[in-house]
Design an enzyme around this catalytic site. Sequence first.
Site, PDB file in Angstrom:
ATOM      1  N   SER A 155       0.914  -1.290   0.191  1.00 38.68           N
ATOM      2  CA  SER A 155       0.010  -0.044   0.020  1.00 38.68           C
ATOM      3  C   SER A 155       0.838   1.250  -0.014  1.00 38.68           C
ATOM      4  O   SER A 155       0.218   2.315  -0.517  1.00 38.68           O
ATOM      5  CB  SER A 155      -0.723  -0.015   1.140  1.00 38.68           C
ATOM      6  N   HIS A 182      -5.321  -4.365  -2.243  1.00 40.64           N
ATOM      7  CA  HIS A 182      -5.106  -3.232  -3.331  1.00 40.64           C
ATOM      8  C   HIS A 182      -5.204  -3.747  -4.604  1.00 40.64           C
ATOM      9  O   HIS A 182      -4.789  -3.006  -5.560  1.00 40.64           O
ATOM     10  CB  HIS A 182      -3.918  -2.480  -2.742  1.00 40.64           C
ATOM     11  N   LYS A 195     -11.990  -0.609  -1.006  1.00 45.31           N
ATOM     12  CA  LYS A 195     -11.197   0.069  -1.980  1.00 45.31           C
ATOM     13  C   LYS A 195     -11.718  -0.165  -3.521  1.00 45.31           C
ATOM     14  O   LYS A 195     -12.713   0.745  -3.735  1.00 45.31           O
ATOM     15  CB  LYS A 195      -9.827  -0.669  -2.226  1.00 45.31           C
TER      16      LYS A 195
END
Lengths: 84, 404
Positions: free
Chosen positions: B185, B213, B244
């Site tokens: 990240s 992610h 996300k």
Amino acid sequence: MTVNVTDFTLTEIARAARSVLGRPVTVTSATDIARDLNVDSLALMNIVMELEDAFDVSIPLDRLAPVQTAGDLAALITELRERA
Amino acid sequence: MGLLDRHRGYRDAYDAIRASGADPFNVRFDEMLSPTEGRMGARRVIILGANNYLGLTFDPACVEDSVKAVRAWGTGTTGSRIANGSLDAHLKMEQALARFFGRRHAMLFTTGYQANLGVLSALVGRGDHLILDADSHASIYDGARLGHAEVIRFRHNDPDDLYKRLRRLEGVPGERLIVVEGIYSMLGDTAPLKEIAAVKRELGAHLLVDEAHSMGVLGDRGRGLAELVGVEADVDFIVGTMSKSLGAIGGFCVSDAEDFDLLRVVSRPYMFTASLPPGVVASTLTALGRIEQDAALRAKLAANAMRLYDGLNAMGFETGPQPTPIVAVAMADPASALAMWNGLLEAGVYLNLALPPATPDSRPLLRSSVSAVHTPEQIDAVLFAFAAVGGALGLVRTPQRVSA
């Protein structure tokens, strides 16, 4: 004999700390790692990683909680090396 | 002596940051104009630090389904999954996630952070060995602390170092669980997962990949890094988040492991918290459908990421090792990072300021996350701002090199 082992381990701790922190440090058995060396949690883990390689031993992070001084860390390393 | 005195060391650093005229850790948006633009006071700001990879927070279908669910099921479940907090929607979302990843089992958590806490603390226990990439997210470290396994770090993205550390454990009793992330990240780099899977096969261990992610971002079908590099069969557990690419909040774990359902009665971060509210489960279920059906979103995301990454590198900024939707610029010191962050915000660009020790290598980072719904014009405006502010601060030499 024990004194010599500890001295050697302290020397290695100082070397690892210098390498990770990129500045000169002085380490004695009574050195408080967080306070005297101004080491944050990440830097401490990186110092430990260097020491794992120096002594070819794994130092589990969960064993670091009670470690406050360089002497504590040296004793932990000695204990783990004897176990290995 | 006050209880908070032990945190005094942070006071000076935090005060120094705030003295610069802004507080990067206390930013407030007064209005959200779109997934990529907000208003702060009178200023319109391009949002370049929201992890909103597919821009689905304002997707009309996601919003509509969420609103419908709130009307039909209420604002919250007010209870745990193992009490009154399991609704039809939770089971549907678990089935959809299992199907999406091609796994037998899936389990929802209320946040991605709790998913790592709940899975890591329950999968390994006393006498077992948790082997973490050194740059793991805080939720992985905290999950490791919540359990009772021995925790060992290996050097970031270094399969040889992982090999060495596993070798040291040869003959030592206990299970081994390797934990890595799809995309890291902070710098946006991916794990060398093929090589890590090979080490796992050779030395014998279980493998968990956090695709927080990378889900919806990597792989032909958006299943993440394991899909992209073709090692899904070697991955025993995938942890992910719905905050996300899925545009809301929540966490999950999918697996083929036998007795997976036992986690539901032993994982404390699953049991002792209220379950996800109906509106969140509804929007993320619809968002998962978008990931499955709309590969064009991933193509746009990749193009935007490349445009920003190439543009920043051309100006002389130092970015992470590879272009992913996380594009981080390494800064020399906290003062220049803060000045750049403030300058960018004044120029209408919001991104994340990350300071050590939350960053690798003790360097401050200006962390961007690109969205599929950023327009090329927005990316160019960001590059123009980087050039102007970086030039004014003397961090880059030729601001005029940027072409819009």
